[in-house]
Design a protein around this motif. Structure first.
Motif, PDB file in Angstrom:
ATOM      1  N   PHE A 151      10.261 -30.413 -14.997  1.00  0.00           N
ATOM      2  CA  PHE A 151       9.205 -31.851 -15.073  1.00  0.00           C
ATOM      3  C   PHE A 151       7.922 -31.250 -15.313  1.00  0.00           C
ATOM      4  O   PHE A 151       7.358 -31.134 -14.488  1.00  0.00           O
TER       5      PHE A 151
ATOM      6  N   HIS B 203      17.674 -25.096   5.623  1.00  0.00           N
ATOM      7  CA  HIS B 203      16.978 -23.944   6.390  1.00  0.00           C
ATOM      8  C   HIS B 203      16.540 -22.892   7.448  1.00  0.00           C
ATOM      9  O   HIS B 203      16.488 -22.739   7.382  1.00  0.00           O
TER      10      HIS B 203
ATOM     11  N   GLU C 102      20.940 -31.068   3.790  1.00  0.00           N
ATOM     12  CA  GLU C 102      19.835 -30.532   5.147  1.00  0.00           C
ATOM     13  C   GLU C 102      20.348 -31.801   6.180  1.00  0.00           C
ATOM     14  O   GLU C 102      19.470 -32.333   6.721  1.00  0.00           O
TER      15      GLU C 102
ATOM     16  N   VAL D 191      11.439 -25.851 -12.779  1.00  0.00           N
ATOM     17  CA  VAL D 191      12.539 -25.989 -11.453  1.00  0.00           C
ATOM     18  C   VAL D 191      13.514 -25.316 -11.341  1.00  0.00           C
ATOM     19  O   VAL D 191      14.051 -23.785 -10.404  1.00  0.00           O
TER      20      VAL D 191
ATOM     21  N   PRO E 129      13.120 -20.882   0.130  1.00  0.00           N
ATOM     22  CA  PRO E 129      12.241 -22.029   0.480  1.00  0.00           C
ATOM     23  C   PRO E 129      11.883 -22.742  -0.035  1.00  0.00           C
ATOM     24  O   PRO E 129      12.613 -23.388  -1.490  1.00  0.00           O
ATOM     25  N   SER E 130      10.777 -23.549   0.541  1.00  0.00           N
ATOM     26  CA  SER E 130      10.717 -25.284   0.242  1.00  0.00           C
ATOM     27  C   SER E 130      10.152 -24.865  -1.400  1.00  0.00           C
ATOM     28  O   SER E 130       9.259 -23.817  -2.024  1.00  0.00           O
ATOM     29  N   GLY E 131      10.969 -25.578  -2.402  1.00  0.00           N
ATOM     30  CA  GLY E 131      10.267 -26.103  -3.233  1.00  0.00           C
ATOM     31  C   GLY E 131      10.826 -25.564  -4.469  1.00  0.00           C
ATOM     32  O   GLY E 131      10.618 -25.397  -5.303  1.00  0.00           O
ATOM     33  N   THR E 132      12.111 -24.962  -3.979  1.00  0.00           N
ATOM     34  CA  THR E 132      12.490 -23.870  -4.568  1.00  0.00           C
ATOM     35  C   THR E 132      13.459 -25.087  -5.310  1.00  0.00           C
ATOM     36  O   THR E 132      14.204 -23.520  -6.714  1.00  0.00           O
ATOM     37  N   GLY E 133      14.045 -25.774  -5.353  1.00  0.00           N
ATOM     38  CA  GLY E 133      14.716 -26.176  -6.496  1.00  0.00           C
ATOM     39  C   GLY E 133      16.049 -26.569  -5.786  1.00  0.00           C
ATOM     40  O   GLY E 133      17.613 -27.361  -6.522  1.00  0.00           O
ATOM     41  N   LYS E 134      16.424 -26.780  -4.818  1.00  0.00           N
ATOM     42  CA  LYS E 134      17.366 -26.860  -4.004  1.00  0.00           C
ATOM     43  C   LYS E 134      18.349 -27.690  -4.122  1.00  0.00           C
ATOM     44  O   LYS E 134      19.216 -28.201  -4.502  1.00  0.00           O
ATOM     45  N   SER E 135      17.254 -29.022  -3.564  1.00  0.00           N
ATOM     46  CA  SER E 135      17.670 -30.486  -4.201  1.00  0.00           C
ATOM     47  C   SER E 135      17.923 -30.617  -5.840  1.00  0.00           C
ATOM     48  O   SER E 135      18.721 -31.371  -5.768  1.00  0.00           O
ATOM     49  N   VAL E 136      16.889 -30.782  -5.921  1.00  0.00           N
ATOM     50  CA  VAL E 136      16.816 -31.070  -7.584  1.00  0.00           C
ATOM     51  C   VAL E 136      18.354 -30.699  -8.108  1.00  0.00           C
ATOM     52  O   VAL E 136      19.395 -30.876  -9.244  1.00  0.00           O
TER      53      VAL E 136
END
Ligand code: ATP
Length: 281
Positions: A44, A229, A196, A49, A68-75
């Protein structure tokens, strides 16, 4: 760092949550899987990502994606369901590259998915019954009488029959998630994704939801992909654990193997320790 985003070298693999009692044979693993992601890259703007992520999800198993947070799981989940298009690499679902299909075919493919978003993503103006009935009424020609049977079964399965007439705003967080789960199940999906599912739930309700996920999976089977998480959730519900960091898979394997790993990345993440190779970035 272990990078086995496929499977180990042996001829058989342990299967079954942390207890790992049964085995699948190498020959069974060589076929096309329901969901496979190969060398996925996505940026992006300047931010990369997905950085060559490869992961073949095992069919009829629960795989937890941790990281970890922001590491691209939802992406990653959005790529699997075809809501995001990769810059390069491919996402194959039911044996087909989803970006070689037209939009209609992608929409058909999505009907074979059940997705449970963090808040259940229920329509606020509809009661629980109508929320759960929605996919059947929208996507099938099913007679209303049959819709009612399927919806009552699904509500019974998640223990929400008594709340059928309530609107989402009048439900607790745990009930909303169960309603979202019931709605995700009515189309008898072959792939179910949970983003999550435990967010905002207390430990007891998280544990009850985990039991429900296991129970439903036991009954219906399917490829379950769960982003969380919560390490205990991963330990309890998963057959396989994938650990994602900075847009790649740094460990993938049976759950018991991940929890017994002496890899410093895996250990640090699964023990939630501040000491180790994983930093804040
Ligand atoms: N549509 C988008 N446009 C720009 N950046 C995005 C977009 N979607 C995600 N990102 C960025 O991609 C990165 C990964 O986001 P993602 O939501 O996948 O993380 P995550 O691993 O699921 O995090 P968390 O565990 O905190 O939910 C974040 O930096 C996020 O800001």
């Amino acid at each position: 760092m272990s990078t086995n985003s496929g499977f180990g070298d042996g001829n058989t693999l342990p299967l079954g949550r942390s207890s790992g009692t049964s085995t699948v044979h190498r020959g069974e693993l060589d076929r096309e899987r329901n969901v496979s992601v190969r060398d996925l890259r996505k940026s992006f703007g300047d931010a990369t990502v997905m950085n060559g992520l490869t992961l073949e999800f095992e069919d009829n198993a629960v795989t937890t994606v941790l990281g970890p947070s922001g590491t691209g799981k939802s992406v990653l989940l959005k790529h699997i369901v075809g809501l995001l298009e990769p810059d390069s690499g491919r996402v194959d679902v039911f044996g087909k590259n989803i970006w070689s299909m037209n939009e209609n075919a992608r929409a058909e493919m999505r009907k074979r998915f059940g997705v449970l978003f963090q808040d259940g993503a229920l329509f606020g103006s509809m009661n629980v019954f109508d929320n759960v009935a929605f996919p059947l009424r929208k996507h099938t020609e099913m007679m209303e009488e049959d819709v009612r049977d399927v919806v009552w079964n699904s509500l019974r399965e998640v223990g929400l029959e008594a709340a059928a007439n309530r609107e989402p705003g009048a439900l607790s967080g745990g009930m909303r998630k169960r309603a979202g789960f019931a709605r995700a199940l009515v189309m008898q999906p072959e792939v179910v994704m949970f983003d999550e599912p435990d967010s905002g739930l207390d430990p007891v309700r998280t544990s009850l939801l985990n039991d429900l996920i296991l129970q439903v999976h036991e009954q219906h089977q399917g490829t379950y992909i769960l982003v969380t998480h919560d390490i205990e959730t991963a330990r309890k519900v998963s057959d396989y654990v994938a650990l994602v960091w900075q847009g790649t898979v740094i460990h993938y394997g049976p759950t018991a193997e991940a929890f017994e790993s002496d890899d410093p990345f895996v250990q640090q993440f699964l023990t939630g320790s501040s000491a180790g190779p994983l930093g804040m970035d």
